[in-house]
Each structure stands twice: as C-alpha cells, then as structure tokens.
Scaffold this motif. Structure first.
Motif, PDB file in Angstrom:
ATOM      1  N   ALA A  50       0.835  -1.199   0.000  1.00 20.34           N
ATOM      2  CA  ALA A  50       0.000   0.000   0.000  1.00 20.34           C
ATOM      3  C   ALA A  50       0.869   1.247   0.000  1.00 20.34           C
ATOM      4  CB  ALA A  50      -0.914  -0.014   1.218  1.00 20.34           C
ATOM      5  N   PHE A  51       1.928   1.213   0.791  1.00 24.06           N
ATOM      6  CA  PHE A  51       2.818   2.371   0.853  1.00 24.06           C
ATOM      7  C   PHE A  51       3.508   2.589  -0.496  1.00 24.06           C
ATOM      8  CE2 PHE A  51       6.688   4.637   2.470  1.00 24.06           C
ATOM      9  CZ  PHE A  51       6.014   5.731   2.998  1.00 24.06           C
ATOM     10  N   SER A  52       3.817   1.495  -1.156  1.00 27.19           N
ATOM     11  CA  SER A  52       4.431   1.583  -2.477  1.00 27.19           C
ATOM     12  C   SER A  52       3.491   2.277  -3.463  1.00 27.19           C
ATOM     13  CB  SER A  52       4.784   0.180  -2.969  1.00 27.19           C
ATOM     14  OG  SER A  52       5.127   0.197  -4.334  1.00 27.19           O
ATOM     15  N   ARG A  53       2.206   1.930  -3.419  1.00 26.19           N
ATOM     16  CA  ARG A  53       1.233   2.564  -4.315  1.00 26.19           C
ATOM     17  C   ARG A  53       1.094   4.043  -4.009  1.00 26.19           C
ATOM     18  NH1 ARG A  53      -1.357  -2.489  -3.554  1.00 26.19           N
ATOM     19  NH2 ARG A  53      -2.579  -1.751  -1.794  1.00 26.19           N
ATOM     20  N   LEU A  54       1.206   4.393  -2.724  1.00 29.55           N
ATOM     21  CA  LEU A  54       1.092   5.788  -2.306  1.00 29.55           C
ATOM     22  C   LEU A  54       2.259   6.622  -2.806  1.00 29.55           C
ATOM     23  CD1 LEU A  54      -1.153   5.286  -0.016  1.00 29.55           C
ATOM     24  CD2 LEU A  54       0.233   6.888   1.301  1.00 29.55           C
ATOM     25  N   THR A  55       3.434   6.029  -2.763  1.00 29.12           N
ATOM     26  CA  THR A  55       4.650   6.824  -2.955  1.00 29.12           C
ATOM     27  C   THR A  55       5.291   6.642  -4.327  1.00 29.12           C
ATOM     28  OG1 THR A  55       5.976   5.025  -2.064  1.00 29.12           O
ATOM     29  CG2 THR A  55       5.204   6.709  -0.517  1.00 29.12           C
ATOM     30  N   HIS A  56       4.836   5.588  -5.036  1.00 33.01           N
ATOM     31  CA  HIS A  56       5.456   5.245  -6.317  1.00 33.01           C
ATOM     32  C   HIS A  56       6.918   4.855  -6.171  1.00 33.01           C
ATOM     33  CE1 HIS A  56       2.225   7.394  -8.972  1.00 33.01           C
ATOM     34  NE2 HIS A  56       1.740   6.504  -8.157  1.00 33.01           N
ATOM     35  N   ALA A  92      -7.825   6.993   1.473  1.00 33.63           N
ATOM     36  CA  ALA A  92      -8.414   5.650   1.442  1.00 33.63           C
ATOM     37  C   ALA A  92      -8.006   4.851   2.662  1.00 33.63           C
ATOM     38  CB  ALA A  92      -7.990   4.926   0.167  1.00 33.63           C
ATOM     39  N   ALA A  93      -6.737   4.955   3.025  1.00 31.38           N
ATOM     40  CA  ALA A  93      -6.245   4.190   4.170  1.00 31.38           C
ATOM     41  C   ALA A  93      -6.894   4.678   5.462  1.00 31.38           C
ATOM     42  CB  ALA A  93      -4.724   4.308   4.259  1.00 31.38           C
ATOM     43  N   GLU A  94      -6.950   5.983   5.624  1.00 34.06           N
ATOM     44  CA  GLU A  94      -7.456   6.518   6.886  1.00 34.06           C
ATOM     45  C   GLU A  94      -8.962   6.333   7.029  1.00 34.06           C
ATOM     46  OE1 GLU A  94      -5.832  10.476   7.168  1.00 34.06           O
ATOM     47  OE2 GLU A  94      -3.891   9.702   7.853  1.00 34.06           O
ATOM     48  N   SER A  95      -9.635   6.171   5.901  1.00 35.74           N
ATOM     49  CA  SER A  95     -11.063   5.881   6.025  1.00 35.74           C
ATOM     50  C   SER A  95     -11.287   4.360   6.030  1.00 35.74           C
ATOM     51  CB  SER A  95     -11.849   6.535   4.883  1.00 35.74           C
ATOM     52  OG  SER A  95     -11.517   5.920   3.650  1.00 35.74           O
ATOM     53  N   GLY A  96     -10.188   3.618   6.095  1.00 31.52           N
ATOM     54  CA  GLY A  96     -10.295   2.173   6.235  1.00 31.52           C
ATOM     55  C   GLY A  96     -10.827   1.471   5.001  1.00 31.52           C
ATOM     56  N   ARG A  97     -10.712   2.113   3.850  1.00 30.55           N
ATOM     57  CA  ARG A  97     -11.260   1.474   2.650  1.00 30.55           C
ATOM     58  C   ARG A  97     -10.253   1.340   1.531  1.00 30.55           C
ATOM     59  NH1 ARG A  97     -16.208   4.868   1.219  1.00 30.55           N
ATOM     60  NH2 ARG A  97     -14.851   6.490   2.050  1.00 30.55           N
ATOM     61  N   ASP A  98      -8.997   1.194   1.919  1.00 31.41           N
ATOM     62  CA  ASP A  98      -7.952   0.995   0.913  1.00 31.41           C
ATOM     63  C   ASP A  98      -8.205  -0.336   0.217  1.00 31.41           C
ATOM     64  OD1 ASP A  98      -5.749   1.684  -0.530  1.00 31.41           O
ATOM     65  OD2 ASP A  98      -4.330   0.750   0.836  1.00 31.41           O
ATOM     66  N   ALA A  99      -8.208  -0.294  -1.092  1.00 29.86           N
ATOM     67  CA  ALA A  99      -8.461  -1.504  -1.854  1.00 29.86           C
ATOM     68  C   ALA A  99      -7.395  -1.668  -2.914  1.00 29.86           C
ATOM     69  CB  ALA A  99      -9.824  -1.425  -2.518  1.00 29.86           C
ATOM     70  N   PRO A 100      -6.805  -2.842  -3.008  1.00 34.38           N
ATOM     71  CA  PRO A 100      -5.906  -3.041  -4.128  1.00 34.38           C
ATOM     72  C   PRO A 100      -6.751  -3.024  -5.390  1.00 34.38           C
ATOM     73  CG  PRO A 100      -6.330  -5.112  -3.051  1.00 34.38           C
ATOM     74  CD  PRO A 100      -7.007  -4.059  -2.241  1.00 34.38           C
ATOM     75  N   GLY A 101      -6.187  -2.614  -6.446  1.00 38.59           N
ATOM     76  CA  GLY A 101      -6.966  -2.548  -7.685  1.00 38.59           C
ATOM     77  C   GLY A 101      -6.457  -1.407  -8.511  1.00 38.59           C
ATOM     78  N   ILE A 115      -7.356  11.937 -10.988  1.00 45.42           N
ATOM     79  CA  ILE A 115      -6.904  10.620 -10.576  1.00 45.42           C
ATOM     80  C   ILE A 115      -7.972   9.985  -9.701  1.00 45.42           C
ATOM     81  CG2 ILE A 115      -5.171   9.355  -9.252  1.00 45.42           C
ATOM     82  CD1 ILE A 115      -3.157  11.445 -10.162  1.00 45.42           C
ATOM     83  N   CYS A 116      -8.266   8.716 -10.007  1.00 45.49           N
ATOM     84  CA  CYS A 116      -9.365   8.029  -9.334  1.00 45.49           C
ATOM     85  C   CYS A 116      -8.831   6.794  -8.625  1.00 45.49           C
ATOM     86  CB  CYS A 116     -10.435   7.612 -10.349  1.00 45.49           C
ATOM     87  SG  CYS A 116     -10.892   8.930 -11.498  1.00 45.49           S
ATOM     88  N   TRP A 117      -8.940   6.811  -7.319  1.00 44.02           N
ATOM     89  CA  TRP A 117      -8.382   5.743  -6.484  1.00 44.02           C
ATOM     90  C   TRP A 117      -9.522   4.836  -6.039  1.00 44.02           C
ATOM     91  CZ3 TRP A 117      -3.157   5.540  -4.761  1.00 44.02           C
ATOM     92  CH2 TRP A 117      -2.887   4.588  -3.781  1.00 44.02           C
ATOM     93  N   PRO A 118      -9.434   3.549  -6.311  1.00 46.89           N
ATOM     94  CA  PRO A 118     -10.557   2.657  -5.997  1.00 46.89           C
ATOM     95  C   PRO A 118     -10.788   2.561  -4.482  1.00 46.89           C
ATOM     96  CG  PRO A 118      -8.627   1.378  -6.582  1.00 46.89           C
ATOM     97  CD  PRO A 118      -8.274   2.820  -6.849  1.00 46.89           C
ATOM     98  N   LEU A 119     -12.057   2.531  -4.100  1.00 49.48           N
ATOM     99  CA  LEU A 119     -12.402   2.406  -2.678  1.00 49.48           C
ATOM    100  C   LEU A 119     -13.072   1.064  -2.441  1.00 49.48           C
ATOM    101  CD1 LEU A 119     -13.864   5.946  -1.941  1.00 49.48           C
ATOM    102  CD2 LEU A 119     -11.652   5.027  -1.217  1.00 49.48           C
ATOM    103  N   ALA A 120     -12.724   0.433  -1.340  1.00 50.83           N
ATOM    104  CA  ALA A 120     -13.379  -0.808  -0.973  1.00 50.83           C
ATOM    105  C   ALA A 120     -14.724  -0.468  -0.330  1.00 50.83           C
ATOM    106  CB  ALA A 120     -12.518  -1.594   0.002  1.00 50.83           C
ATOM    107  N   GLU A 121     -15.664  -1.418  -0.379  1.00 54.67           N
ATOM    108  CA  GLU A 121     -16.927  -1.241   0.335  1.00 54.67           C
ATOM    109  C   GLU A 121     -16.608  -1.084   1.816  1.00 54.67           C
ATOM    110  OE1 GLU A 121     -20.164  -1.155  -0.813  1.00 54.67           O
ATOM    111  OE2 GLU A 121     -19.018  -0.837  -2.664  1.00 54.67           O
TER     112      GLU A 121
END
Lengths: 278, 278
Positions: free
Chosen positions: A12-18, B234-243, B266-272
């Motif tokens: 996740a950190f990698s995606r954040l920071t590239h 995304a991380a701080e709202s607890g909805r970080d999603a790989p994708g 830029i559009c970052w995917p959100l998990a449910e």
DNA sequence: TTGCTCCTCACGTCACGTGAGGTGGC
DNA sequence: TTGCTCCTCACGTCACGTGAGGTGGC
C-alpha cells in the motif's frame, strides 16, 4: 502512532509513494527510510501515512540522481540552511553536468562532420622558467574544480607579492591522471621578480625540455583530439616518452567565459632520438 | 600493420586517448575495442595509432552515457544511415531526460516552497462505459513512450470507425506498475456508437465502481502528491483496496504541448465499507 | 640486474532488480 | 482453508575501480 487505520503494509505504501517494494526494502536496509514499525515475528514492515511526505522527497532527489548518501544528509540536516546548501550544491552539479553534456554533443558533431581541421605540430625547446605554482594529487573528476580554485589562489598570491605574470597560466599533468584517473596536477603562473618569491612555498621551477607542441581553439572538451595527434606524432617518430604533459592557456577562463574563444597549447614531451630506437 | 614505431603499449595508448588502462582492458574484454595485436606469451596488448580515432568516438559516446551495447552497435553499423539513426535516437533520449530533470527540479521547488495547495478529494461513483482501448504489459520506464503511441493509435481507429470520443481519454494502471515497476497499463477513449465497434478487438468495457477522485493542474511529474493524498484518504477511512487506479486526462497531450496547462483527474478505488473494518 | 610496465584474478561499488523458497495474515 | 502478500537470501546488472600477487621487457 500506528493505529490500525494508519498502518500501511509495504504494498500500500508503495502505491502511495510510487517507490517500488524492492526499493522500499532497500531504503530500509540502508537506513534511508525506516518503516514506522516492524513486526518482530513476521518481519512485516508497516508505514504510516505521514511517511509519504518523506518518501516523496526522497523520490524527487533520487530522480535528480542525487546519491543516496546525500539524500540521507539532506533528510538529517538540522536546519533549513544546511538543507538548502546541500540542495544548491547538487543543482550546481546538475548544471555543470548539463553544460558538459552539451559540450560533448557539440564536440561529437564536429568529429562526425569532419569539421575539425588538421592538427599542426611543431617541435619546440621550452626553457626553464620560474613560476608561482600549486600542485595536488587529484582524480580526473575533481580536476576541473581544482583548477578553478588553484588559478584563483595563484592570482591572489601574485597580487600579494606584487609579481606580475610574465606569460599565460599553464598546467602540468602527470601520466597517471590519464592512465589511472588519478595523479598529480600542477597549476602555474610564470613570474619574473624571482627575488620576492624565492622564499615562497609555492615557488616552482619549470624544467626545460623538448616538446611536440600543438594549439587549438575552443573548449577543452576537444583537447583529446590534439592529445591523440601529438601522441601519434611522438610514437611514429619513435620518441614517445612517458612524462608529464604541459598545457598553456593562452586564452582561458580568466580572459573570457566563452569557451569557444579559448586558445590552448598542448606540449607533449619528446624523448631524445636514440640510434637504437628506430 | 604493427611495425615497431606504430605499436603502442596500453599505457601509451591510454595517454593518447584519455581512456584509463582499466577501461581499455574492460573494452577489450567485452569486445568493444580490441587491441590490434596481443602478444601470445606475455598477454601484452598492442594498439596502433589508427585506433585512436575509434577510441575517441567511443569516449564521446560514453561521455554522453550511451550504453556500451549501443556504442558497439554504432561502431558495427554498416552504413552512415543506421549510424545516424542510433545516434539520433540517443540524442532524443538525452533531450527527454533533460526535460524530465527540469520537471523534477521544478516539482521539487514547488514541494519545498510549500506552493502546492491542499488536494481536494471527492468520492464518486464512476459508471460503466464503452471504450476503444489498448493494453500492454509495460515497465514504468516505457510507460510514457507507450502512452504516446497508444493514444495516437486509438485516435486513428476512432477516425476509421467514425466514432466520436464522448469524453476525455483515460488510463487504467495496475498496481504492479508501482510496486514492481512492471504491469498492465491500458489507454482508452470513451465512445458512444457501440454498434460500430462491438466487433472490434479493442473494444473494452470500463467497469463501474466507487472512487476517491482528485484533480490537479500541471505536468504529470506532480502526480505522486495526489496519489499520496488519495492513498492516505483511502487508508485513513479504512477502505484501501488493491486494484487499478484510473486517470482522466481532461486536458492533456492532445490539447496542448504545454504541460503547465494540463489538467488531470486521478481516481483511487475504494473498498466497500465493511462493519469489521471500523 | 633493477625497476617499471604490464598481466590476471577476485572482489568491490552503486542502487537497486530477479528469482527461489518459504512463512504469515485475512 | 485458500491464495495473496509479505519475508529473507543469494545472485545478477552496469561499467568499470581496487588491490593482490606475479611476470615480462628495456
């Protein structure tokens, strides 16, 4: 600090920071960017979102090819001033590199164009001369910067002791500088009133000798052509001699910043022609 | 060819060419610059003065950081044309590199100035959409060049099938591109008359989804700030999603070459949001 | 003969990338 | 439980540089 929602796995950190995962692991290993926490049993690295700032900076500096050690120094810099100094230093290096690249492109173009003339070679007996001089064991990479400083230093001394230069500045370069990228370089300023400088540490007596001499116009990046011509001449006449090369800066840095107006003489030492060396 | 006067030991050749002895040995080893002769018993390398020409060229190319393999190719090029092509290609790379360095310096300055504003984030439901699209497994280094080609290709096809784009071009980027420097990238052009393109290979249906969306002005080199902000959100709202991440090029390469006028989303995917993920 | 130049070979450097083989967390 | 993410470790890459230990040529 590392509550559950502000705790990023390396991916996740990698995606954040590239920064790639491999790169992040490497930065951890060398202590450039330590994860906020590491699970002692699994070894999992955990980063906090706040670290993205630092990671971002690191990425910028590395994009500019700043060595990792310098990036570390920037991050560790105690105050804004020292930070700015390191950064400015690096930007200077980048500028220098750019101008050198441009010079290389131009020089290459001239080589491919065939727009470089024949190199005219004359043999000359250079006389003994008294000079103000400094010498140092430098690497080729440092040579340019060292020269600037040395020349300025010599002129300051010349002014101090009231010695007017009697000719253009020159340099003496040990073979090792070319064969090993490391060796002794000497900058000198020929002077006349030997009385005033006879006691000085930086007094240097340039020895007499026989040289193959060629001159050329333009930036120093073209010098190697002349070296090749002189070396070829010496070799083909069977009088190649190891020994320091001399350069005379007839028109140089002190006269004009425009390198295309520079005028340089290169003097290649010649061995005595022996009857056996045919 | 190697008579006694035109037969240089490695040291003499090094002085002629300003290539260090170690470098000359290395170039011999990899076959880039073979000595004219090698003594079979002593292993001594002997060079001819004619080789100085080639050595000179090699030095210029390496000064320009041309990879050794490419230098080899230039020297082996059968005709002037292929030679020029390799050289031109390298000069293009240098130019690109220069512009990227400049962009990085600017971007760094903006970061240190604090002249970068807050990133505004909105959540949005992006709908399903039909697109003309191409995808490829690329490395991060290739991504820029690939994009240029892909976009041009898509526009050519759109013209061919008479499909007017119904919105700005976009891209879809697999995580691996950032975590591994390698992964799938997709370029797309939203279109409407689905009938005409339903049979085409490059038809791609963009799936719907919920995203954290932020936009920014200026060159793409600043994108990482926005990635960091979105990822943090995304991380701080607890909805970080790989994708895969999506980007929309509201104003881009096709509209103006001036990167400072570009406008990107830029559009970052959100998990449910799940009840367990607090 | 001396000492200088040259030789090979193994290893180091810089900033990571590749890939094997294995464990941990959701 | 499955499969995905993460881990370490050893080795590779690029273009040479460093240094040891030894031989060859003038």
């Amino acid at each position: 600090m590392l509550d559950s929602v502000n705790r990023l796995q390396i991916g996740a950190f990698s995606r954040l920071t590239h920064l790639s995962i491999k790169t992040l692991r490497y930065y951890h290993e060398i202590g450039l960017l330590e994860p906020a926490g590491v699970d002692p049993t699994s070894g999992y690295r955990y980063y906090s979102t706040e670290q993205a700032q630092t990671a971002q900076l690191v990425r910028r500096f590395r994009d500019l090819e700043m060595p990792v050690a310098d990036v570390k120094a920037v991050l560790a810099a105690p105050d804004q001033d020292s930070r700015d100094r390191i950064l400015a230093g690096h930007l200077d290096r980048l500028r220098l590199q750019l101008s050198q690249t441009e010079a290389s492109v131009d020089s290459l173009r001239r080589m491919l164009d065939g727009s470089i003339g024949q190199v005219l070679i004359a043999e000359r007996e250079l006389p003994r001369a008294i000079t103000l001089s400094v010498a140092a064991d430098v690497s080729r990479a440092e040579l340019g910067a060292w020269w600037r400083d040395a020349l300025q230093h010599l002129h300051a001394i010349a002014t101090d002791v009231g010695a007017e230069p009697t000719g253009p500045a020159g340099g003496v370069y040990e073979d090792g500088l070319f064969t090993d990228d490391q060796g002794w370089a000497r900058a000198y300023l020929p002077v006349q009133n030997t009385a005033r400088i006879s006691g000085l540490e930086c007094r240097y007596e340039l020895p007499a000798g026989r040289y193959a001499v060629a001159s050329y116009d333009g930036p120093h990046s073209d010098a190697d052509r002349v070296y090749a011509a002189l070396g070829t001449y010496a070799a083909e006449s069977g009088r190649d001699a190891p020994g320091p090369v001399r350069e005379h800066y007839l028109t140089g840095l002190l006269d004009t910043p425009d390198q295309s107006e520079w005028h340089t003489e290169i003097c290649w030492p010649l061995a005595e022609p022996t009857s056996s060396s045919r």
